[in-house]
Design a protein around this motif. Structure first.
Motif, PDB file in Angstrom:
ATOM      1  N   ASP A   1     139.764  -8.591  70.009  1.00  0.00           N
ATOM      2  CA  ASP A   1     140.737  -8.805  71.084  1.00  0.00           C
ATOM      3  C   ASP A   1     141.816  -9.791  70.659  1.00  0.00           C
ATOM      4  O   ASP A   1     142.989  -9.626  71.004  1.00  0.00           O
ATOM      5  CB  ASP A   1     140.046  -9.318  72.353  1.00  0.00           C
ATOM      6  N   GLY A   2     141.434 -10.815  69.915  1.00  0.00           N
ATOM      7  CA  GLY A   2     142.382 -11.810  69.435  1.00  0.00           C
ATOM      8  C   GLY A   2     143.377 -11.227  68.449  1.00  0.00           C
ATOM      9  O   GLY A   2     144.569 -11.548  68.481  1.00  0.00           O
ATOM     10  N   VAL A   3     142.891 -10.365  67.570  1.00  0.00           N
ATOM     11  CA  VAL A   3     143.771  -9.715  66.596  1.00  0.00           C
ATOM     12  C   VAL A   3     144.751  -8.799  67.328  1.00  0.00           C
ATOM     13  O   VAL A   3     145.955  -8.794  67.047  1.00  0.00           O
ATOM     14  CB  VAL A   3     142.958  -8.925  65.548  1.00  0.00           C
ATOM     15  N   LEU A   4     144.243  -8.030  68.296  1.00  0.00           N
ATOM     16  CA  LEU A   4     145.106  -7.145  69.070  1.00  0.00           C
ATOM     17  C   LEU A   4     146.187  -7.950  69.795  1.00  0.00           C
ATOM     18  O   LEU A   4     147.371  -7.604  69.749  1.00  0.00           O
ATOM     19  CB  LEU A   4     144.280  -6.336  70.069  1.00  0.00           C
ATOM     20  N   ALA A   5     145.794  -9.041  70.427  1.00  0.00           N
ATOM     21  CA  ALA A   5     146.751  -9.880  71.155  1.00  0.00           C
ATOM     22  C   ALA A   5     147.787 -10.476  70.215  1.00  0.00           C
ATOM     23  O   ALA A   5     148.989 -10.501  70.529  1.00  0.00           O
ATOM     24  CB  ALA A   5     146.011 -10.985  71.904  1.00  0.00           C
ATOM     25  N   ALA A   6     147.349 -10.951  69.048  1.00  0.00           N
ATOM     26  CA  ALA A   6     148.282 -11.534  68.083  1.00  0.00           C
ATOM     27  C   ALA A   6     149.286 -10.497  67.601  1.00  0.00           C
ATOM     28  O   ALA A   6     150.480 -10.797  67.445  1.00  0.00           O
ATOM     29  CB  ALA A   6     147.510 -12.122  66.901  1.00  0.00           C
ATOM     30  N   CYS A   7     148.824  -9.285  67.363  1.00  0.00           N
ATOM     31  CA  CYS A   7     149.726  -8.213  66.942  1.00  0.00           C
ATOM     32  C   CYS A   7     150.751  -7.915  68.032  1.00  0.00           C
ATOM     33  O   CYS A   7     151.949  -7.818  67.763  1.00  0.00           O
ATOM     34  CB  CYS A   7     148.942  -6.948  66.600  1.00  0.00           C
ATOM     35  N   LYS A   8     150.269  -7.759  69.255  1.00  0.00           N
ATOM     36  CA  LYS A   8     151.161  -7.453  70.377  1.00  0.00           C
ATOM     37  C   LYS A   8     152.181  -8.575  70.571  1.00  0.00           C
ATOM     38  O   LYS A   8     153.364  -8.307  70.785  1.00  0.00           O
ATOM     39  CB  LYS A   8     150.367  -7.217  71.657  1.00  0.00           C
ATOM     40  N   ASP A   9     151.726  -9.812  70.495  1.00  0.00           N
ATOM     41  CA  ASP A   9     152.620 -10.966  70.673  1.00  0.00           C
ATOM     42  C   ASP A   9     153.686 -11.046  69.583  1.00  0.00           C
ATOM     43  O   ASP A   9     154.782 -11.556  69.808  1.00  0.00           O
ATOM     44  CB  ASP A   9     151.828 -12.271  70.695  1.00  0.00           C
ATOM     45  N   SER A  10     153.365 -10.532  68.392  1.00  0.00           N
ATOM     46  CA  SER A  10     154.279 -10.603  67.248  1.00  0.00           C
ATOM     47  C   SER A  10     155.098  -9.330  67.065  1.00  0.00           C
ATOM     48  O   SER A  10     155.891  -9.241  66.131  1.00  0.00           O
ATOM     49  CB  SER A  10     153.481 -10.869  65.968  1.00  0.00           C
ATOM     50  N   GLY A  11     154.856  -8.335  67.913  1.00  0.00           N
ATOM     51  CA  GLY A  11     155.585  -7.073  67.779  1.00  0.00           C
ATOM     52  C   GLY A  11     155.144  -6.244  66.595  1.00  0.00           C
ATOM     53  O   GLY A  11     155.906  -5.439  66.072  1.00  0.00           O
ATOM     54  N   ILE A  12     153.907  -6.444  66.176  1.00  0.00           N
ATOM     55  CA  ILE A  12     153.346  -5.715  65.029  1.00  0.00           C
ATOM     56  C   ILE A  12     152.404  -4.641  65.560  1.00  0.00           C
ATOM     57  O   ILE A  12     151.611  -4.887  66.472  1.00  0.00           O
ATOM     58  CB  ILE A  12     152.575  -6.676  64.108  1.00  0.00           C
ATOM     59  N   ALA A  13     152.478  -3.446  64.982  1.00  0.00           N
ATOM     60  CA  ALA A  13     151.561  -2.381  65.363  1.00  0.00           C
ATOM     61  C   ALA A  13     150.138  -2.793  65.008  1.00  0.00           C
ATOM     62  O   ALA A  13     149.879  -3.279  63.911  1.00  0.00           O
ATOM     63  CB  ALA A  13     151.925  -1.080  64.648  1.00  0.00           C
ATOM     64  N   ALA A  14     149.232  -2.607  65.946  1.00  0.00           N
ATOM     65  CA  ALA A  14     147.826  -2.965  65.731  1.00  0.00           C
ATOM     66  C   ALA A  14     147.045  -1.722  65.338  1.00  0.00           C
ATOM     67  O   ALA A  14     147.103  -0.693  66.008  1.00  0.00           O
ATOM     68  CB  ALA A  14     147.242  -3.564  67.005  1.00  0.00           C
TER      69      ALA A  14
ATOM     70  N   ALA B   1     141.885   2.949  71.648  1.00  0.00           N
ATOM     71  CA  ALA B   1     143.198   3.429  72.086  1.00  0.00           C
ATOM     72  C   ALA B   1     143.468   2.977  73.513  1.00  0.00           C
ATOM     73  O   ALA B   1     144.579   2.544  73.836  1.00  0.00           O
ATOM     74  CB  ALA B   1     143.265   4.950  71.981  1.00  0.00           C
ATOM     75  N   GLU B   2     142.453   3.051  74.361  1.00  0.00           N
ATOM     76  CA  GLU B   2     142.588   2.598  75.745  1.00  0.00           C
ATOM     77  C   GLU B   2     142.876   1.097  75.816  1.00  0.00           C
ATOM     78  O   GLU B   2     143.546   0.632  76.737  1.00  0.00           O
ATOM     79  CB  GLU B   2     141.333   2.923  76.543  1.00  0.00           C
ATOM     80  N   GLN B   3     142.377   0.357  74.828  1.00  0.00           N
ATOM     81  CA  GLN B   3     142.601  -1.092  74.803  1.00  0.00           C
ATOM     82  C   GLN B   3     144.006  -1.446  74.320  1.00  0.00           C
ATOM     83  O   GLN B   3     144.438  -2.582  74.473  1.00  0.00           O
ATOM     84  CB  GLN B   3     141.561  -1.778  73.921  1.00  0.00           C
ATOM     85  N   GLY B   4     144.704  -0.475  73.714  1.00  0.00           N
ATOM     86  CA  GLY B   4     146.082  -0.723  73.305  1.00  0.00           C
ATOM     87  C   GLY B   4     146.366  -0.676  71.818  1.00  0.00           C
ATOM     88  O   GLY B   4     147.483  -0.991  71.399  1.00  0.00           O
ATOM     89  N   PHE B   5     145.400  -0.306  70.992  1.00  0.00           N
ATOM     90  CA  PHE B   5     145.668  -0.204  69.560  1.00  0.00           C
ATOM     91  C   PHE B   5     146.645   0.939  69.305  1.00  0.00           C
ATOM     92  O   PHE B   5     146.617   1.964  69.981  1.00  0.00           O
ATOM     93  CB  PHE B   5     144.365   0.005  68.767  1.00  0.00           C
ATOM     94  N   ASP B   6     147.526   0.745  68.328  1.00  0.00           N
ATOM     95  CA  ASP B   6     148.579   1.705  68.029  1.00  0.00           C
ATOM     96  C   ASP B   6     148.190   2.727  66.961  1.00  0.00           C
ATOM     97  O   ASP B   6     148.650   3.868  66.996  1.00  0.00           O
ATOM     98  CB  ASP B   6     149.835   0.960  67.556  1.00  0.00           C
TER      99      ASP B   6
END
Length: 63
Positions: free
Chosen positions: A3-16, A30-35
């Motif tokens: 979850d932390g990695v996903l949040a960091a990616c989203k916050d930085s505009g990086i595809a997770a 995918a439901e959690q938001g991974f790209d």
């Protein structure tokens, strides 16, 4: 941790992206938001292919 990695990616505009062992697991992420997601591993795909071909050979041989 994931979850932390996903949040960091989203916050930085990086595809997770995340590696998943199956389509079912990939759907959850995918439901959690991974790209980007993988939906299987080489080993599981190879095993499934071998099983399918063995079943076809047994069916054709009548066993």
């Amino acid at each position: 941790m994931i979850d932390g990695v996903l949040a960091a990616c989203k916050d930085s505009g990086i595809a997770a992206g995340i590696h998943c062992a199956s389509g079912e697991i990939a759907a959850v992420y995918a439901e959690q938001g991974f790209d980007m997601l993988t939906v299987a591993s080489d080993g599981s795909l190879l095993t499934a292919g071998v099983r399918a071909n063995l079943m076809a050979a047994k069916h054709r041989a009548g066993t």
